[in-house]
Design a protein around this motif. Structure first.
Motif, mmCIF file in Angstrom:
data_model
loop_
_atom_site.group_PDB
_atom_site.id
_atom_site.type_symbol
_atom_site.label_atom_id
_atom_site.label_comp_id
_atom_site.label_asym_id
_atom_site.label_seq_id
_atom_site.Cartn_x
_atom_site.Cartn_y
_atom_site.Cartn_z
ATOM 1 N N LYS A 1 -11.696 4.225 -3.077
ATOM 2 C CA LYS A 1 -11.381 3.459 -4.275
ATOM 3 C C LYS A 1 -12.192 2.171 -4.343
ATOM 4 O O LYS A 1 -12.453 1.645 -5.434
ATOM 5 C CB LYS A 1 -9.883 3.139 -4.315
ATOM 6 C CG LYS A 1 -9.004 4.353 -4.569
ATOM 7 C CD LYS A 1 -7.540 3.943 -4.629
ATOM 8 C CE LYS A 1 -6.647 5.158 -4.883
ATOM 9 N NZ LYS A 1 -5.214 4.786 -4.920
ATOM 10 N N GLU A 2 -12.584 1.672 -3.186
ATOM 11 C CA GLU A 2 -13.383 0.448 -3.137
ATOM 12 C C GLU A 2 -14.875 0.759 -3.017
ATOM 13 O O GLU A 2 -15.704 0.091 -3.642
ATOM 14 C CB GLU A 2 -12.946 -0.411 -1.950
ATOM 15 C CG GLU A 2 -11.505 -0.873 -2.013
ATOM 16 C CD GLU A 2 -11.090 -1.634 -0.768
ATOM 17 O OE1 GLU A 2 -11.950 -1.861 0.103
ATOM 18 O OE2 GLU A 2 -9.896 -1.999 -0.661
ATOM 19 N N VAL A 3 -15.206 1.765 -2.210
ATOM 20 C CA VAL A 3 -16.618 2.067 -1.932
ATOM 21 C C VAL A 3 -17.305 2.727 -3.124
ATOM 22 O O VAL A 3 -18.433 2.365 -3.478
ATOM 23 C CB VAL A 3 -16.734 2.963 -0.684
ATOM 24 C CG1 VAL A 3 -18.195 3.355 -0.450
ATOM 25 C CG2 VAL A 3 -16.179 2.259 0.537
ATOM 26 N N GLY B 1 -14.562 3.343 4.960
ATOM 27 C CA GLY B 1 -13.858 2.555 3.962
ATOM 28 C C GLY B 1 -13.094 3.412 2.982
ATOM 29 O O GLY B 1 -13.196 4.650 2.990
ATOM 30 N N ASP B 2 -12.333 2.761 2.130
ATOM 31 C CA ASP B 2 -11.521 3.418 1.109
ATOM 32 C C ASP B 2 -12.418 3.774 -0.075
ATOM 33 O O ASP B 2 -13.127 2.912 -0.606
ATOM 34 C CB ASP B 2 -10.400 2.471 0.664
ATOM 35 C CG ASP B 2 -9.381 3.155 -0.229
ATOM 36 O OD1 ASP B 2 -9.746 4.099 -0.949
ATOM 37 O OD2 ASP B 2 -8.207 2.740 -0.201
ATOM 38 N N HIS C 1 -8.731 11.837 -9.835
ATOM 39 C CA HIS C 1 -9.577 10.743 -9.330
ATOM 40 C C HIS C 1 -11.059 11.128 -9.277
ATOM 41 O O HIS C 1 -11.851 10.420 -8.652
ATOM 42 C CB HIS C 1 -9.121 10.330 -7.926
ATOM 43 C CG HIS C 1 -7.692 9.887 -7.842
ATOM 44 N ND1 HIS C 1 -7.205 8.818 -8.566
ATOM 45 C CD2 HIS C 1 -6.643 10.381 -7.141
ATOM 46 C CE1 HIS C 1 -5.915 8.660 -8.309
ATOM 47 N NE2 HIS C 1 -5.552 9.601 -7.443
ATOM 48 N N PRO D 1 -16.891 2.641 -6.488
ATOM 49 C CA PRO D 1 -17.363 1.754 -7.565
ATOM 50 C C PRO D 1 -18.604 0.949 -7.167
ATOM 51 O O PRO D 1 -19.498 0.716 -7.987
ATOM 52 C CB PRO D 1 -16.165 0.844 -7.831
ATOM 53 C CG PRO D 1 -14.986 1.644 -7.413
ATOM 54 C CD PRO D 1 -15.449 2.418 -6.218
ATOM 55 N N ASN D 2 -18.657 0.538 -5.900
ATOM 56 C CA ASN D 2 -19.830 -0.203 -5.431
ATOM 57 C C ASN D 2 -21.074 0.690 -5.382
ATOM 58 O O ASN D 2 -22.184 0.229 -5.685
ATOM 59 C CB ASN D 2 -19.558 -0.792 -4.044
ATOM 60 C CG ASN D 2 -18.612 -1.975 -4.101
ATOM 61 O OD1 ASN D 2 -18.635 -2.755 -5.039
ATOM 62 N ND2 ASN D 2 -17.752 -2.103 -3.094
ATOM 63 N N GLU E 1 -22.316 0.974 -8.979
ATOM 64 C CA GLU E 1 -23.024 -0.222 -9.421
ATOM 65 C C GLU E 1 -24.396 -0.331 -8.765
ATOM 66 O O GLU E 1 -25.384 -0.718 -9.428
ATOM 67 C CB GLU E 1 -22.200 -1.469 -9.089
ATOM 68 C CG GLU E 1 -20.938 -1.615 -9.938
ATOM 69 C CD GLU E 1 -21.238 -1.586 -11.434
ATOM 70 O OE1 GLU E 1 -22.187 -2.282 -11.865
ATOM 71 O OE2 GLU E 1 -20.544 -0.847 -12.166
ATOM 72 N N ASN F 1 -12.517 7.078 5.335
ATOM 73 C CA ASN F 1 -11.738 5.961 5.874
ATOM 74 C C ASN F 1 -11.369 6.160 7.343
ATOM 75 O O ASN F 1 -10.775 5.276 7.956
ATOM 76 C CB ASN F 1 -10.476 5.716 5.033
ATOM 77 C CG ASN F 1 -9.546 6.925 5.009
ATOM 78 O OD1 ASN F 1 -9.778 7.918 5.694
ATOM 79 N ND2 ASN F 1 -8.502 6.825 4.196
#
Length: 321
Positions: free
Chosen positions: A307-309, A304-305, A217, A311-312, A315, A288
């Motif tokens: 996997k979500e944070v 937060g997770d 990962h 990528p943001n 970007e 998390n």
């Protein structure tokens, strides 16, 4: 009386640690109404040496000797002590990096001077001479009084603002009296990583912990580092599990770093890890667990997770670039 600042180069180039050291030395010299002398040992181009003047040096001593290409505690500390005697320096400054931590105690022994490592500001008073340093992994500040005539400091990274001017300084040749037998360290082979930013010199570091959930990962972390022009790092459990190479391990038992910006992704914040990053100017933590100790030292925290944070974050970094 004068102040002597030892400026170490890497392959003939000076880093921001040297510029911070000279900016501090300039302010200290103004406070004490004396001159700041920079010392360079080894073969360095004149244009590079003049960079030292732009950050505060009144004069530059240059020991153009090829033997100083390889760090040797005995030979270097002997040369620095001789430069201090030559310039009648009462204060000798070094950066609190691996080089400074190695040379400062040896130089203090040579000069029979008082040593304080990791100084974080200008003296609170000069009679008596009192300086501050962080203790207990940055959780407290100690005030140290130095009674010795000669004082040797190492300056903690990111503890003083870099100031630049357009001044020039006289470069004076310096020939320390060192023998070949003083150089006991021999380098037999050098392997350099040319495709990565050196971790200890990086302005930005992106670091991962066990919260990354495995080596498979890690690619998004590397993507974020590439966008930001950052070095990559990891916590000790990650290097112990062989998810990442040992040279990326930062912490009390790994590399001590002080970047301008440090991302702690999935790192809990054990005291040993915090000890290695406490000199960072800004710490951004993602975890998390809202109770993770890393949030106690972070300037910005995201619960937060990954996997979500992550990528943001990637970007957002792309948008800024």
């Amino acid at each position: 009386m004068s102040i002597l600042a030892y400026t170490s180069d890497r392959d003939g180039q000076f880093s921001k640690l040297n510029f911070e050291l000279l900016s501090y030395g300039r302010a200290l010299a103004d406070q004490l109404n004396t001159e700041l002398i920079a010392l360079s040992l080894g073969e360095v181009d004149e244009n590079q040496l003049q960079q030292l003047a732009k950050y505060g040096a009144d004069k530059i001593l240059n020991g153009q000797d090829k033997r100083f290409e390889t760090l040797d505690n005995h030979a270097f500390s002997k040369a620095i002590a001789q430069a201090a005697e030559k310039t009648e320096a009462q204060i000798i400054l070094m950066s609190n990096d691996f080089t400074g931590k190695a040379l400062a105690p040896a130089t203090a022994a040579q000069l029979k001077g008082g040593l304080v490592t990791g100084v974080v500001g200008l003296p609170e008073s000069t009679e008596p001479f009192v300086v501050k340093k962080k203790v207990f992994t940055g959780k407290a500040v100690a005030r140290i009084q130095i009674n010795a005539e000669k004082k040797i400091f190492t300056l903690e990274s990111n503890s003083y603002e870099i100031n630049q001017s357009e001044k020039e300084a006289k470069i004076e040749a310096f020939t320390p009296q060192v023998e070949d037998t003083d150089f006991t360290t021999k380098v037999v082979d050098v392997n350099k990583q040319t495709d990565k930013i050196l971790l200890t010199d990086a302005d930005i570091v992106v670091s991962g912990g066990r919260g990354m959930k495995g080596p498979e990962h890690w690619q998004p972390l590397e993507d974020l580092a590439e966008i930001l022009g950052a070095a990559t790092a990891c916590s000790r459990p990650v290097s112990d599990e062989k998810w990442r190479p040992e040279e990326e391990h930062v912490g009390q038992t790994g590399k001590i770093i002080a970047p301008n910006l440090y991302f702690a992704l999935g790192i809990s914040g054990a005291i040993q890890h915090v000890a290695g990053i406490s000199g960072s100017k800004t710490i951004v933590a993602v975890n998390n667990d809202p109770e993770a100790p890393i949030f106690e030292v972070a300037d910005y925290g995201i619960v937060g997770d990954l996997k979500e944070v992550l990528p943001n974050l990637i970007e957002a970094a792309k948008a800024v670039k």
